[in-house]
Design an enzyme around this catalytic site. Structure first.
Site, PDB file in Angstrom:
ATOM      1  N   HIS A   1       0.855  -1.199   0.000  1.00 44.28           N
ATOM      2  CA  HIS A   1       0.000   0.000   0.000  1.00 44.28           C
ATOM      3  C   HIS A   1       0.883   1.239   0.000  1.00 44.28           C
ATOM      4  O   HIS A   1       2.099   1.138   0.188  1.00 44.28           O
ATOM      5  CB  HIS A   1      -0.885   0.008   1.264  1.00 44.28           C
ATOM      6  CG  HIS A   1      -0.085   0.162   2.528  1.00 44.28           C
ATOM      7  ND1 HIS A   1       0.594  -0.880   3.110  1.00 44.28           N
ATOM      8  CD2 HIS A   1       0.178   1.250   3.302  1.00 44.28           C
ATOM      9  CE1 HIS A   1       1.225  -0.459   4.185  1.00 44.28           C
ATOM     10  NE2 HIS A   1       0.997   0.837   4.327  1.00 44.28           N
TER      11      HIS A   1
ATOM     12  N   HIS B   1       4.896   0.141   0.023  1.00 48.31           N
ATOM     13  CA  HIS B   1       5.599  -0.652   1.034  1.00 48.31           C
ATOM     14  C   HIS B   1       4.662  -1.701   1.614  1.00 48.31           C
ATOM     15  O   HIS B   1       3.448  -1.664   1.389  1.00 48.31           O
ATOM     16  CB  HIS B   1       6.172   0.267   2.122  1.00 48.31           C
ATOM     17  CG  HIS B   1       5.151   1.137   2.794  1.00 48.31           C
ATOM     18  ND1 HIS B   1       4.618   2.261   2.212  1.00 48.31           N
ATOM     19  CD2 HIS B   1       4.540   1.037   4.000  1.00 48.31           C
ATOM     20  CE1 HIS B   1       3.741   2.817   3.024  1.00 48.31           C
ATOM     21  NE2 HIS B   1       3.670   2.080   4.128  1.00 48.31           N
TER      22      HIS B   1
ATOM     23  N   ARG C   1       6.742  -8.984  16.051  1.00 47.35           N
ATOM     24  CA  ARG C   1       7.334  -7.705  15.669  1.00 47.35           C
ATOM     25  C   ARG C   1       6.254  -6.654  15.840  1.00 47.35           C
ATOM     26  O   ARG C   1       5.094  -6.898  15.503  1.00 47.35           O
ATOM     27  CB  ARG C   1       7.801  -7.762  14.212  1.00 47.35           C
ATOM     28  CG  ARG C   1       8.238  -6.423  13.664  1.00 47.35           C
ATOM     29  CD  ARG C   1       8.789  -6.545  12.233  1.00 47.35           C
ATOM     30  NE  ARG C   1       9.056  -5.222  11.717  1.00 47.35           N
ATOM     31  CZ  ARG C   1       8.199  -4.476  11.027  1.00 47.35           C
ATOM     32  NH1 ARG C   1       7.004  -4.948  10.722  1.00 47.35           N
ATOM     33  NH2 ARG C   1       8.519  -3.270  10.619  1.00 47.35           N
TER      34      ARG C   1
HETATM   35  C1  OGA Z   1       1.556   1.244   8.111  1.00 49.63           C
HETATM   36  C2  OGA Z   1       2.787   0.520   7.706  1.00 49.63           C
HETATM   37  C3  OGA Z   1       4.668  -0.886   8.277  1.00 49.63           C
HETATM   38  C4  OGA Z   1       5.164  -1.726   9.401  1.00 49.63           C
HETATM   39  O1  OGA Z   1       1.135   1.084   9.291  1.00 49.63           O
HETATM   40  O2  OGA Z   1       1.017   1.981   7.267  1.00 49.63           O
HETATM   41  O3  OGA Z   1       3.153   0.594   6.577  1.00 49.63           O
HETATM   42  O4  OGA Z   1       6.326  -2.106   9.340  1.00 49.63           O
HETATM   43  N1  OGA Z   1       3.449  -0.215   8.609  1.00 49.63           N
HETATM   44  O5  OGA Z   1       4.399  -2.006  10.310  1.00 49.63           O
HETATM   45 NI    NI Z   2       2.133   2.146   5.536  1.00 48.77          NI
END
Ligand code: OGA
Ligand code: NI
Length: 359
Positions: A237, A295, A305
């Site tokens: 996204h 990402h 995590r």
């Molecule tokens: C988000 C995101 C990445 C992560 O919350 O929008 O991209 O590593 N998180 O949790």
């Molecule tokens: Ni994000």
């Protein structure tokens, strides 16, 4: 003037896309969470112990780490935003102790039994509380992730429901963290505008409307998973607002960014560093110069995590439009609209939101 939660009301989400499974009791991956193809795009693995010491190569293939107090910071941020849409910052002023406290409180929340967490389940037309990622309805499988979203007063309301006699500690830590992130975000915004040659006066909402700016703190937990290759933590996204400041905990990798020509690049945690990534609104105001970066987060089979993402944007009624004319003669590539309108478009279209407003 409304708060951010209001912008999500028009596109309710069905409960089956909100309620996470009870990860604590799960031994195998259920069909609902089994992704056929977790990486339709090519995976790129960056090797950090490359002994030919080819710096140029490393610069081209890993996310920049920027020291915020250095004299070239504006230039470095510009390069990083243009090339990657993402960078990590060190010497950002947020103490390690603060990050540790936030981590402990987040763990306290996610470690509660599912029945407790369900007391603060996000409502179908809501934006705050406990639940699966908001992008869940756009994918055919569910994600290996649970989240908790804080916007304004939702913090106290929800903490009181979770810990009626003991909510203050959680609230104090989160409030203090949000206040520090806000100052850091204002500073980063200043650097970004400067790097684009946009006068600060163009974004005077930072000073004029300090209580109305659109911010949210998103806590994410990715439980360890019996078979990480068949699941997805948080599917690909882009973030909606100007930019996001993300803290990844526990020295566990998981965040990946997509880069043309390379594929998925892992954003490995650097101790004490925070990740900053460009979102859609910055993509728009920079007229596409700073790309909103794609990402995702993958999971592992060793340990939980967590991450804390702080989303930062102008007030809901602020009109977002490309700033043209500051860095050469250009015509705007995007239509203008309010922040609230864009959030609504994004809730409906997700990936195609930006192209739907491209001129
Ligand atoms: C988000 C995101 C990445 C992560 O919350 O929008 O991209 O590593 N998180 O949790
Ligand atoms: Ni994000």
């Amino acid at each position: 003037m409304g708060i951010l939660t209001e912008a999500y009301k028009q596109h309710p989400v069905e409960n089956k896309f909100i309620t996470p499974i009870d990860f604590a009791s799960i031994k195998d991956i259920p069909e609902s969470h089994a992704w056929v193809e977790t990486s339709p795009r090519k995976i790129y693995k960056n090797s950090t112990n490359n002994n030919n010491n080819n710096k140029t190569n490393e610069e081209l293939t890993s996310i920049p780490v920027i020291e915020l107090n250095n004299p070239y910071v504006v230039d470095q941020i510009f390069q990083a935003c243009e090339n990657w849409g993402m960078f990590q910052i060190i010497n950002h002023g947020i103490l390690g102790q603060t990050l540790e406290k936030v981590e402990l409180e987040a763990k306290k929340l996610f470690n509660l039994p599912i029945e407790e967490k369900m007391k603060v389940l996000r409502s179908p037309d809501g934006a705050t509380g406990y639940g699966s990622p908001r992008i869940t309805p756009f994918f055919s499988k569910l994600m290996w992730c649970e989240g908790f979203t804080i916007i304004g007063n939702s913090l106290v309301d929800h903490a009181m429901q979770l810990w009626p006699n003991d909510y203050q500690g959680f609230c104090d830590v989160m409030e203090k963290y949000e206040a520090q992130l806000k100052l850091l975000a204002d500073k980063l915004m200043g650097f970004m505008l400067k790097s684009l040659n946009i006068p600060k006066s163009e974004m005077n909402w930072v000073k004029q409307d300090p209580n109305n700016i659109s911010t949210a703190l998103q806590l994410n937990s990715y439980p360890s998973c019996p078979d990480p290759t068949r699941t997805m933590g948080l599917a690909e996204h882009t973030d909606t607002f100007l930019f996001t400041i993300l803290h990844q905990t526990g020295n566990a990798s998981g965040l990946q960014v997509y880069k043309d020509g390379l594929g998925w690049v892992s954003v490995d945690p650097v101790p004490g560093a925070l990740v900053v990534n460009v979102g859609d609104l910055l993509h728009i105001i920079s007229n596409g110069r700073f790309p909103s970066v794609v990402h995702r987060a993958v999971v592992n089979n060793e340990k939980q995590r967590m991450s804390m993402a702080y989303f930062y944007g102008p007030p809901l009624d602020y009109i977002v439009a490309p700033f043209v004319g500051y860095s050469g003669c250009e015509s705007p590539c995007f239509e203008s609209m309010t922040v609230k309108e864009y959030v609504s478009i994004k809730s409906k279209l997700l990936d195609s939101a930006l192209s739907s407003i491209t001129k």
